[in-house]
Motif scaffolding. Sequence first.
Motif, PDB file in Angstrom:
ATOM      1  N   LEU A  67       0.843  -1.208   0.000  1.00  0.00           N
ATOM      2  CA  LEU A  67       0.000   0.000   0.000  1.00  0.00           C
ATOM      3  C   LEU A  67       0.873   1.250   0.000  1.00  0.00           C
ATOM      4  CD1 LEU A  67      -2.788  -1.130   2.491  1.00  0.00           C
ATOM      5  CD2 LEU A  67      -2.979  -0.919  -0.001  1.00  0.00           C
TER       6      LEU A  67
ATOM      7  N   ALA B 246       0.014   0.504  -4.152  1.00  0.00           N
ATOM      8  CA  ALA B 246      -1.070  -0.455  -4.417  1.00  0.00           C
ATOM      9  C   ALA B 246      -2.348   0.020  -3.727  1.00  0.00           C
ATOM     10  CB  ALA B 246      -0.684  -1.845  -3.906  1.00  0.00           C
ATOM     11  N   THR B 247      -3.469  -0.555  -4.129  1.00  0.00           N
ATOM     12  CA  THR B 247      -4.781  -0.246  -3.552  1.00  0.00           C
ATOM     13  C   THR B 247      -5.421  -1.544  -3.082  1.00  0.00           C
ATOM     14  OG1 THR B 247      -5.032   1.535  -5.169  1.00  0.00           O
ATOM     15  CG2 THR B 247      -7.025   0.797  -4.053  1.00  0.00           C
TER      16      THR B 247
ATOM     17  N   ILE C  77      -8.398  -3.851  -2.763  1.00  0.00           N
ATOM     18  CA  ILE C  77      -9.632  -4.032  -3.517  1.00  0.00           C
ATOM     19  C   ILE C  77     -10.641  -4.872  -2.737  1.00  0.00           C
ATOM     20  CG2 ILE C  77     -10.632  -4.982  -5.643  1.00  0.00           C
ATOM     21  CD1 ILE C  77      -8.875  -2.519  -6.096  1.00  0.00           C
TER      22      ILE C  77
ATOM     23  N   LEU D 200      -5.317  -6.909  -3.981  1.00  0.00           N
ATOM     24  CA  LEU D 200      -4.842  -5.549  -4.176  1.00  0.00           C
ATOM     25  C   LEU D 200      -4.799  -5.265  -5.669  1.00  0.00           C
ATOM     26  CD1 LEU D 200      -3.607  -6.517  -1.345  1.00  0.00           C
ATOM     27  CD2 LEU D 200      -2.062  -4.618  -1.641  1.00  0.00           C
TER      28      LEU D 200
ATOM     29  N   PRO E 110      -0.669   0.165  -9.480  1.00  0.00           N
ATOM     30  CA  PRO E 110      -1.066   1.536  -9.848  1.00  0.00           C
ATOM     31  C   PRO E 110      -1.895   1.662 -11.123  1.00  0.00           C
ATOM     32  CG  PRO E 110       1.172   1.550  -9.038  1.00  0.00           C
ATOM     33  CD  PRO E 110       0.758   0.091  -9.168  1.00  0.00           C
TER      34      PRO E 110
ATOM     35  N   GLU F 181      -5.163  -6.543 -10.767  1.00  0.00           N
ATOM     36  CA  GLU F 181      -5.370  -7.203  -9.484  1.00  0.00           C
ATOM     37  C   GLU F 181      -4.291  -8.247  -9.210  1.00  0.00           C
ATOM     38  OE1 GLU F 181      -7.717  -7.383 -11.960  1.00  0.00           O
ATOM     39  OE2 GLU F 181      -9.308  -6.055 -11.283  1.00  0.00           O
TER      40      GLU F 181
END
Length: 122
Positions: free
Chosen positions: A82, A86-87, A89, A103, A106, A110
């Motif tokens: 993160l 990264a995000t 999900i 995750l 950018p 996934e």
Amino acid sequence: MTSKIRHVTIDCADAYALASFWSQVLGEPVHEDDHPGDPEALIEAAGLLFVTVPDPKTVKNRVHVDLQPQDHTRDEEINRLLALGATLIDDRRREDGTGWAVLADPEGNEFCVERGVVERGR
């Protein structure tokens, strides 16, 4: 007769930038011949080839990678990723320590983070 997978190719908007993210994730260098602005970038040790394409990502990946931390916990790895950009999900971690987290890098691709080697040994 057989074949061998040489690379897994990931289409993206900026090959070098996305390869740089994954280089940090995996601790493996972007190939020395690749530079910002190049249409392709390779992380040779991981077999990942990033190719710049004009169209954006529009749907969920049909293929993704699962990461397993080698020397720290799943939660520590998620926090590290993160911080790299990264995000989160979908969080599928369970109270008993099993499960995983989904995750996205950018550019929205996934990937999953499973329990680390140390956690699996418990």
